[in-house]
Design an enzyme around this catalytic site. Structure first.
Site, mmCIF file in Angstrom:
data_model
loop_
_atom_site.group_PDB
_atom_site.id
_atom_site.type_symbol
_atom_site.label_atom_id
_atom_site.label_comp_id
_atom_site.label_asym_id
_atom_site.label_seq_id
_atom_site.Cartn_x
_atom_site.Cartn_y
_atom_site.Cartn_z
ATOM 1 N N SER A 123 -11.551 0.238 21.284
ATOM 2 C CA SER A 123 -12.508 1.280 21.687
ATOM 3 C C SER A 123 -12.824 1.193 23.168
ATOM 4 O O SER A 123 -13.140 2.201 23.807
ATOM 5 C CB SER A 123 -13.820 1.127 20.904
ATOM 6 N N HIS A 156 -22.133 3.053 21.003
ATOM 7 C CA HIS A 156 -20.674 3.110 21.162
ATOM 8 C C HIS A 156 -20.245 4.230 22.103
ATOM 9 O O HIS A 156 -19.456 4.026 23.033
ATOM 10 C CB HIS A 156 -20.036 3.282 19.784
ATOM 11 N N ASP A 186 -16.930 10.860 20.107
ATOM 12 C CA ASP A 186 -17.505 9.561 19.776
ATOM 13 C C ASP A 186 -18.809 9.772 19.020
ATOM 14 O O ASP A 186 -18.996 10.803 18.378
ATOM 15 C CB ASP A 186 -17.702 8.741 21.058
#
Length: 754
Positions: free
Chosen positions: A536, A207, A138
């Protein structure tokens, strides 16, 4: 081995003359992933041997970005197109694939999934993921966040070989056991970031912190976002270990870096790979994610991948390979409620996390942004409201047109607006999202937006106001497929039904590096969290669930774990009705896959469909040339010498068949599957079909499957005939094998050309 080096290297001066000759040709250098095969008499004993081989293909030093050792036979380097063409003449060269750009697919869920009790404590019978290592690829991680506290965590398993590289800072512990960075796109391979500092696995946008904590975050009391979603936050597998492989910058992830991250995760000893990123649909030999994850699965790692956020249109999937678990996104039974009140007395429920203390008695003028003369002003993009009077008014904006939902509110605020109603276009239906808006707002459905717009156009002086109701639990329908979740059928392998599964991916609360919300929201001294939506978010839920299963059944293969997840999935929502899509119609298999994950059932599925790496090779031989399969397999493959497995005959937990227009309706399409017993014995399973009437004819032999031992295998054959006179283009249903204790369900999709 030395004799090979002499004989091989002796020809290099002549072959490299071409490379040197074109080096100064002025062609722009770009990144290529170069796949090579050592000559037959060459054995690569060490990483240095392999790196030396790779370097021998390059015109000079300083070009090599990544040397792959475990998941690809090759390297990434900066090359001109002429250099690549000259390199193709070298012995052992297989292919050079241009570097591609991929995008990130951007609390209450353990209870929603049935893992926690009503009191918020974990049901110990499900386990906690002890001893399992989840490698997250990520955009980095926030090591100081309490979700990654090592308190009470045991040391990682002895097999762990990874490193923790925060530029000398001691930031890892028994929870966050590793962190590395592979973001060459940011520093062009020179080890620096865009700001000039050293590359670091620190998360800059949130994220990676969010996805990592969703999968395996520690238990953190007092989680909330601007007062919403209050409770104890926990990852799905709170006792699993986390390793971060930073392969993405603030914007993009490159295939060269992703492949390097997968390579490291395999070498380090990870059990699960979790990736919430993807790109366009590509043949697997051109898709570095598919190439790398094939090797990972071959070596025993389970791979969980986001399906993409390009729905609800069909054939919009990312990450389609059968050795991946492809995860769609669906809702939970939670609403962060922001109600719209119109001047005519009508009310509409919507969502917003930012809920300031305002009077519900005061109404504001209501306008539609699309009434502006500026093109596309209805989408409230940056500058679109210039010259349009919105000061002190609530503005109705439309979702979409590549303008972020929060950005739309920022434009309304910049132009002087008092609030925003964000309405879906038709394509998004009833799918709303709880965002941290910058002003009073409510995200409403298309149906609500249409009614609000009608009121604006017909009322002499349209007025509106918000009332904020906070966090509401037990809402319905739930789960439901969200509009953005990418849909099948698979472009690359239509004989494999994709996506595989769906899980929570809408308004998911998880760890975040920094405070969110407008300055007027005030500060918060506790740990920082945020609501995020996307596949996600659903993919790390499934990574955590896979860790729970892996911890309980460490001997199971990745395919067996996938089978357990798929064949036990729920096809009904919490009210017992079929799972709905964004239009509140029954979701089809191209949206929901096998169904919504049920962790309780997945840990004890009764039977599993297993697949060996050799099976995947046979499957690939049905799709590609020897050279293309060899690239994926990292070894020479002669497809004429092995058993080719058509797509429909891969031992997959779902069944997908396609009838060409010329198919003889009296000839059945045969599908064979083999089930392995992992449940109680003795056990007898009987088949039941769930299919629409008068659509297709199906039968199965044998009429029962009897198991008398653990790991005993039984094979069955399904025959599918098209029914004469049927006008159906796609027929979907399921085959269930039912025993006294278990139901093993395989979705069935039959497609008819023409």
């Amino acid at each position: 081995m030395e004799s090979f080096r002499v004989s091989f290297l002796s020809v290099l001066p002549f072959l490299l003359l071409a490379l040197v000759a074109v080096d100064g040709a002025g062609d722009k250098r770009s990144t290529f992933i170069v796949h090579v095969q050592p000559q037959a008499n060459h054995v690569l004993n060490t990483a240095d041997d392999r790196k030396a081989l790779y370097q021998s293909f390059l015109p000079d030093h300083g070009r090599l970005l990544h040397a792959y050792h475990h998941v690809a036979s090759g390297f990434a380097a900066r090359l001109t197109q002429q250099e690549v063409e000259a390199m193709s003449a070298l012995p052992g060269f297989v292919a050079a694939v241009p570097d591609r750009v991929y995008k990130l697919h951007t609390t209450h869920t353990p209870r929603f999934l049935g893992l926690d009790s009503l009191q918020g404590t974990r049901n110990s019978s499900y386990g906690f993921g002890d001893g399992v290592i989840i490698g997250v690829l990520d955009g980095g991680i926030t090591p100081d966040h309490p979700s990654f506290s090592g308190a009470g965590m045991p040391p990682p398993p002895a097999k762990w070989k990874g490193t923790c590289d925060f530029n000398g800072r001691s930031a890892c512990n028994n929870k966050l056991i590793g962190a590395r960075v592979f973001d060459t796109a940011e520093g062009a391979g020179n080890g620096t970031s865009s700001s000039g500092g050293p590359l670091s696995p620190i998360d800059e946008d949130g994220h990676g912190t969010h996805t990592s904590s969703t999968a395996a975050g520690a238990v953190v009391p007092g989680a909330q976002v601007l007062g919403q979603g209050r409770g104890t936050a926990s990852g799905i597998a709170p006792r699993a270990h986390v390793a971060m492989y930073k392969v993405c910058g603030l914007e993009d992830c490159t295939s060269a870096d992703i492949l390097a991250g997968i390579d490291a995760a395999v070498a380090d000893g990870c059990d699960i790979i979790s990736m919430s990123l993807g790109g366009p649909s590509l043949p697997f030999h051109e898709d570095s994610i598919a190439v790398g994850t094939f090797a990972a699965a071959e070596k025993g790692l389970f791979v969980s991948m986001s399906a993409g956020n390009s729905g609800p249109n069909y054939t919009t999937l990312s990450n389609e390979a059968p050795w991946m678990l492809t995860v769609g996104a669906s809702t939970m039974d939670r609403l962060i409620s922001s109600r719209v009140h119109l001047g005519n007395g009508l009310t509409f429920d919507g969502e917003s996390v930012y809920q300031p203390n305002i009077s519900a008695a005061v109404l504001y003028p209501l306008v539609y942004a699309g009434a502006s003369s500026t093109p596309d002003a209805q989408f409230c993009g940056n500058g679109s409201l210039d010259g349009f009077d919105v000061k002190g008014k609530i503005v109705l904006c439309e979702r979409g047109n590549d303008v972020g939902r929060i950005d739309k509110g920022a434009e309304v605020l910049r132009a002087g607006g008092a609030g925003m109603i964000l309405t879906n276009q038709f394509i998004d239906g009833f799918s709303t999202i709880a965002d941290v808006h910058v002003l009073p707002a409510s995200h409403v459905s298309n149906a609500a937006g249409a009614a609000i717009l009608k009121y604006i156009k017909t009322a002499a002086s349209p007025m509106a106001q918000f009332s904020f109701r906070g966090t509401v639990l037990g809402t319905s329908p739930a789960p439901a497929m969200t509009s953005f979740s990418s849909r099948g059928p698979s472009t690359q392998n239509p004989g494999i039904l994709k996506p595989d599964i769906t899980g929570p991916g809408v308004s998911v609360l998880a760890a975040w590096p920094f405070q969110v919300g407008p300055p007027s929201a005030g500060g918060h001294n506790g740990p920082t969290f945020n609501f995020e939506s996307g596949t996600s978010m659903s993919a790390p839920h499934l990574s955590g669930i896979a860790a729970l299963i892996k911890s309980k059944h460490p001997e199971w293969s990745p395919a067996a774990i996938k089978s357990a997840i798929m064949t036990t999935a729920d096809i009904a929502d919490r009210s017992g009705k079929p799972i709905l899509n964004e239009q509140h119609r029954t979701a089809d298999l191209f949206a929901v896959g096998a169904g919504h994950v049920n962790p309780d059932k997945a840990k004890n599925p009764g039977l599993v469909y297993d697949i060996t790496p050799a099976d995947y090779i046979g499957f690939l031989c049905g799709l590609y040339t020897d050279k293309q399969v060899s690239l994926i397999a990292r070894k020479a493959v002669d497809c004429s010498a092995i058993k080719v497995i058509p797509e429909r005959l891969l031992n997959y937990p779902s069944i997908s068949v396609a009838f060409p227009l010329s198919w003889n309706s009296t000839t059945p399409m045969l599908v064979e599957r083999t089930l392995t017993n992992v449940g109680e014995v003795p056990a007898v399973y009987y088949p039941q079909f769930d299919l629409p009437d008068n659509a297709i004819n199906v039968s199965v032999v044998p009429a029962s499957l009897r198991f008398n031992g653990m790991n005993q295998m039984k094979t069955y054959t399904v025959s599918v005939w098209p029914r004469k006179g049927s006008s159906s283009v796609v027929v979907q249903g399921a085959l269930r094998w039912v025993s006294d204790k278990h139901t093993v369900r395989s979705p069935i999709s039959a497609t008819f050309e023409g």
